[in-house]
Motif scaffolding. Sequence first.
Motif, PDB file in Angstrom:
ATOM      1  N   ARG A   1      -4.698   1.032  15.603  1.00  0.00           N
ATOM      2  CA  ARG A   1      -4.661   1.695  14.296  1.00  0.00           C
ATOM      3  C   ARG A   1      -3.874   0.815  13.328  1.00  0.00           C
ATOM      4  O   ARG A   1      -2.741   0.424  13.615  1.00  0.00           O
ATOM      5  N   TYR A   2      -4.468   0.522  12.171  1.00  0.00           N
ATOM      6  CA  TYR A   2      -3.860  -0.347  11.177  1.00  0.00           C
ATOM      7  C   TYR A   2      -3.763   0.376   9.840  1.00  0.00           C
ATOM      8  O   TYR A   2      -4.585   1.249   9.526  1.00  0.00           O
ATOM      9  N   GLN A   3      -2.760  -0.013   9.070  1.00  0.00           N
ATOM     10  CA  GLN A   3      -2.586   0.568   7.744  1.00  0.00           C
ATOM     11  C   GLN A   3      -2.884  -0.469   6.676  1.00  0.00           C
ATOM     12  O   GLN A   3      -2.422  -1.608   6.741  1.00  0.00           O
ATOM     13  N   LEU A   4      -3.666  -0.064   5.663  1.00  0.00           N
ATOM     14  CA  LEU A   4      -4.018  -0.942   4.551  1.00  0.00           C
ATOM     15  C   LEU A   4      -3.159  -0.560   3.350  1.00  0.00           C
ATOM     16  O   LEU A   4      -3.143   0.602   2.930  1.00  0.00           O
ATOM     17  N   ILE A   5      -2.414  -1.533   2.819  1.00  0.00           N
ATOM     18  CA  ILE A   5      -1.550  -1.271   1.671  1.00  0.00           C
ATOM     19  C   ILE A   5      -1.898  -2.221   0.527  1.00  0.00           C
ATOM     20  O   ILE A   5      -2.445  -3.312   0.746  1.00  0.00           O
ATOM     21  N   VAL A   6      -1.577  -1.805  -0.721  1.00  0.00           N
ATOM     22  CA  VAL A   6      -1.868  -2.630  -1.899  1.00  0.00           C
ATOM     23  C   VAL A   6      -0.678  -2.582  -2.854  1.00  0.00           C
ATOM     24  O   VAL A   6       0.171  -1.682  -2.771  1.00  0.00           O
ATOM     25  N   GLY A   7      -0.640  -3.549  -3.754  1.00  0.00           N
ATOM     26  CA  GLY A   7       0.418  -3.578  -4.759  1.00  0.00           C
ATOM     27  C   GLY A   7       0.238  -4.746  -5.703  1.00  0.00           C
ATOM     28  O   GLY A   7      -0.759  -5.476  -5.630  1.00  0.00           O
ATOM     29  N   LEU A   8       1.219  -4.928  -6.585  1.00  0.00           N
ATOM     30  CA  LEU A   8       1.181  -6.006  -7.569  1.00  0.00           C
ATOM     31  C   LEU A   8       2.546  -6.668  -7.645  1.00  0.00           C
ATOM     32  O   LEU A   8       3.577  -6.020  -7.430  1.00  0.00           O
ATOM     33  N   TYR A   9       2.562  -7.976  -7.976  1.00  0.00           N
ATOM     34  CA  TYR A   9       3.824  -8.695  -8.135  1.00  0.00           C
ATOM     35  C   TYR A   9       3.656  -9.846  -9.115  1.00  0.00           C
ATOM     36  O   TYR A   9       2.536 -10.291  -9.409  1.00  0.00           O
ATOM     37  N   LEU A  10       4.794 -10.321  -9.630  1.00  0.00           N
ATOM     38  CA  LEU A  10       4.807 -11.505 -10.475  1.00  0.00           C
ATOM     39  C   LEU A  10       4.852 -12.745  -9.590  1.00  0.00           C
ATOM     40  O   LEU A  10       5.761 -12.881  -8.770  1.00  0.00           O
ATOM     41  N   LEU A  11       3.908 -13.641  -9.765  1.00  0.00           N
ATOM     42  CA  LEU A  11       3.817 -14.816  -8.910  1.00  0.00           C
ATOM     43  C   LEU A  11       5.052 -15.694  -9.015  1.00  0.00           C
ATOM     44  O   LEU A  11       5.534 -16.235  -8.014  1.00  0.00           O
ATOM     45  N   GLU A  12       5.614 -15.826 -10.223  1.00  0.00           N
ATOM     46  CA  GLU A  12       6.733 -16.746 -10.409  1.00  0.00           C
ATOM     47  C   GLU A  12       8.033 -16.259  -9.770  1.00  0.00           C
ATOM     48  O   GLU A  12       8.919 -17.056  -9.455  1.00  0.00           O
TER      49      GLU A  12
ATOM     50  N   ASP B   1       7.486  -0.277  -3.021  1.00  0.00           N
ATOM     51  CA  ASP B   1       6.952  -1.507  -3.618  1.00  0.00           C
ATOM     52  C   ASP B   1       5.510  -1.775  -3.203  1.00  0.00           C
ATOM     53  O   ASP B   1       5.009  -2.884  -3.358  1.00  0.00           O
ATOM     54  N   HIS B   2       4.842  -0.751  -2.674  1.00  0.00           N
ATOM     55  CA  HIS B   2       3.426  -0.855  -2.321  1.00  0.00           C
ATOM     56  C   HIS B   2       2.855   0.554  -2.233  1.00  0.00           C
ATOM     57  O   HIS B   2       3.603   1.542  -2.219  1.00  0.00           O
ATOM     58  N   PHE B   3       1.530   0.632  -2.163  1.00  0.00           N
ATOM     59  CA  PHE B   3       0.891   1.932  -2.017  1.00  0.00           C
ATOM     60  C   PHE B   3       0.047   1.931  -0.737  1.00  0.00           C
ATOM     61  O   PHE B   3      -0.786   1.039  -0.543  1.00  0.00           O
ATOM     62  N   PRO B   4       0.266   2.913   0.164  1.00  0.00           N
ATOM     63  CA  PRO B   4      -0.546   3.000   1.393  1.00  0.00           C
ATOM     64  C   PRO B   4      -1.947   3.510   1.066  1.00  0.00           C
ATOM     65  O   PRO B   4      -2.121   4.679   0.730  1.00  0.00           O
ATOM     66  N   LEU B   5      -2.910   2.638   1.183  1.00  0.00           N
ATOM     67  CA  LEU B   5      -4.272   2.966   0.749  1.00  0.00           C
ATOM     68  C   LEU B   5      -5.005   3.849   1.746  1.00  0.00           C
ATOM     69  O   LEU B   5      -5.524   4.910   1.407  1.00  0.00           O
ATOM     70  N   THR B   6      -5.040   3.400   3.017  1.00  0.00           N
ATOM     71  CA  THR B   6      -5.742   4.163   4.041  1.00  0.00           C
ATOM     72  C   THR B   6      -5.404   3.572   5.407  1.00  0.00           C
ATOM     73  O   THR B   6      -4.724   2.541   5.508  1.00  0.00           O
ATOM     74  N   PHE B   7      -5.906   4.221   6.480  1.00  0.00           N
ATOM     75  CA  PHE B   7      -5.747   3.714   7.841  1.00  0.00           C
ATOM     76  C   PHE B   7      -7.094   3.265   8.382  1.00  0.00           C
ATOM     77  O   PHE B   7      -8.151   3.820   8.014  1.00  0.00           O
ATOM     78  N   LEU B   8      -7.070   2.247   9.228  1.00  0.00           N
ATOM     79  CA  LEU B   8      -8.267   1.746   9.895  1.00  0.00           C
ATOM     80  C   LEU B   8      -8.074   1.833  11.395  1.00  0.00           C
ATOM     81  O   LEU B   8      -6.997   1.514  11.917  1.00  0.00           O
ATOM     82  N   ASP B   9      -9.110   2.242  12.101  1.00  0.00           N
ATOM     83  CA  ASP B   9      -9.053   2.297  13.566  1.00  0.00           C
ATOM     84  C   ASP B   9     -10.006   1.268  14.164  1.00  0.00           C
ATOM     85  O   ASP B   9     -11.056   0.982  13.608  1.00  0.00           O
TER      86      ASP B   9
END
Length: 294
Positions: free
Chosen positions: A263-274, A286-294
Amino acid sequence: FSGGPAKFVAFRLNPQELTTLRDSLLTDSRFTPLQANLGGQVELLSYQLGHRVETGGKLPLTLIWRVLRPPQPRDYIFFSHLVDEQGDLWGQGDVNGFPVPEWRPGDLVVGRYDLAVQDDAPSGAYQVWVGAYDRQTVERLPLLGRVSALGLSLGRVRVVGTPLSEAAIPQRREAPFEEGFALAGFGLERADDQLGVSLYWRAAPVPSRDYTVFVQLLDGVGRLVAQDDSTPARGRLPTSFWEANELVADAHRLSLANLPRGRYQLIVGLYLLETGQRLRTAGGTDHFPLTFLD
């Protein structure tokens, strides 16, 4: 003009009139100064460029340039090109409204070189490049003191295509972030050992800086096993070029090769590259849990 279709008209001024006009044009706040030398033949002094154009439309561009020396017996064409991040051409305007035999050193020329944008140009940020070439040989006048095969860059502009509909979002998932960002939903497509992740973003107001989006896959103990970081729309649509409340589609791809079952969790977010600093969600993470994958 005297009857019939309109013709190109040029006026040659005396030295005092030319100085007055030059000073007026070069101090006009609507124009951006340049001072770029094309082959010792002409000098680009300043320009005025539109910042936004719809797909299939025309992007207004005005160049002010000066003749430096008597021209060679050639016919020069000024070009303006609209180029994407991959270097592909999506629009152009090639013209010379001032016949070369009429050129005299010191002549000041104000010319319109509007770019016609292709009907199928995708929404995104594009570079505008300008320069001049020989009509017969297509050889370009070199940009003295600068090295670029594309010409002289005037910066980035925004091309706006058909707005994306809410109906295009496969799965709705609201998640607000700092700086006015909000995730509106997502879509997943799994094929063999690849996972395609489509994110749908909004922002209001328009972000002032360019953020990088990250998509990460974590295992059962939170270890990172796969990720994909990129400027939205694979580099085509930096966040500072979004429009307020525009729905932006942002595609990512993760490799699932050699991952054990689990079981894996998919997370997303944004950051400043510099800086690497991530934006926080409304919940303070500092991220949002999008969904789980099995």
